[in-house]
Write a protein that holds these residues in place. Structure first.
Motif: not given
Ligand SMILES: [Zn+2]
Ligand SMILES: [Zn+2]
Length: 262
Positions: A14, A57, A61-62, A142, A215
């Motif tokens: 992401n 966070h 994936d971030h 999320d 997402h």
């Molecule tokens: Zn995520």
């Protein structure tokens, strides 16, 4: 003119960008530094023109490329205290680390920012609302469950990237191990298509004109299923898709833009 762009979106990675032509802010960098550079150059932005990197966070994936781009281009990283402590992004000097707190607004250049807490299985996760002049944008992914607090934070946004992670039946019948299914379905997991569609309707009632579903799970969703769920909920409530509001799905691996923001 302000632009809010999804660079990549999905359980695999992401990143999004907000720019008003003067200030460029990246939110999350769940991809390699090389891929980020390619995507930015395709929209005419050199990576050294990124003024800040906001992190939601610490999940990979971030933050996959966050440390690399922060070091390479000296980009300041903004995250909550909990996220700073939990994210593994290699050596990033304290000089470029900035701490943010939920519900405490701040500015970077010409863009106003307000983080809000999200229920998710991470140390201290946040979503962000962003203000360019009088126009508000929000990133809300999320999210284990939508509640009045989050709705209050994102209400009135012109455009929202809203999580529409999974189809509950696909998830239940799918191949994920039971504990992972439980995690995703929990109040600290991810927002289902159905819950996203309800949130989308509330947003449209609050004046949101453009929705981007993001997402999406690769295993437990399809773009057309997510789109149809929100389309049906909105049209059944009398919303005219196209004139009252637009819905699109963020591309997993490439750039997705909203329509013109007026
Ligand atoms: Zn995520
Ligand atoms: Zn996460």
């Amino acid at each position: 003119m302000a632009e809010f762009i999804s660079l990549i979106s999905g359980s695999s990675g992401n990143s999004s960008l907000i720019s008003d032509g003067k200030t460029n802010i990246l939110i999350d960098c769940g991809m390699s530094g090389k891929r980020l550079t390619e995507l930015l150059s395709s929209i005419g932005i050199a990576p050294n023109r990124i003024d800040a990197l906001l992190i939601t966070h610490e999940h990979i994936d971030h933050v996959r490329g966050a440390g690399i781009i922060a070091r390479r281009y000296g980009i300041p990283i903004y995250a909550t205290q909990g996220t700073h402590s939990a994210m593994e992004i290699g050596n990033v000097s304290d000089d470029i680390r900035h701490t943010v707190s939920a519900d405490k607004s701040f500015e970077i250049g010409t863009i106003g920012i307000c983080p809000f807490s999200i229920p998710h299985d991470a140390a201290e996760p946040v979503g962000y609302s962003l203000f360019c002049g009088n126009t508000k944008f929000s990133l809300a992914t999320d999210i284990g469950k939508m509640d009045e607090y989050i709705m209050g934070a994102i209400r009135g946004s012109e455009a929202v990237i809203l999580e529409s992670n999974h189809d509950v039946e696909m998830l239940k019948l799918g191949s994920y191990p039971f504990p992972l299914k439980q995690r995703i379905l929990s109040d600290y997991g991810h927002l289902s298509n159905e819950r996203a569609s309800e949130a989308a309707l509330e947003l449209v009632k609050s004046g949101t004109r453009q929705l981007m579903l993001g997402h999406l799970s690769k295993e437990n969703n399809r773009p057309e299923i997510a789109l149809l769920e929100t389309y049906n909920t909105l049209t059944q409530a009398g919303v005219e898709i196209g004139s009252d509001a637009t819905i699109r799905v963020a591309d997993r691996y490439g750039i997705t833009r909203f329509g013109e923001i007026t």
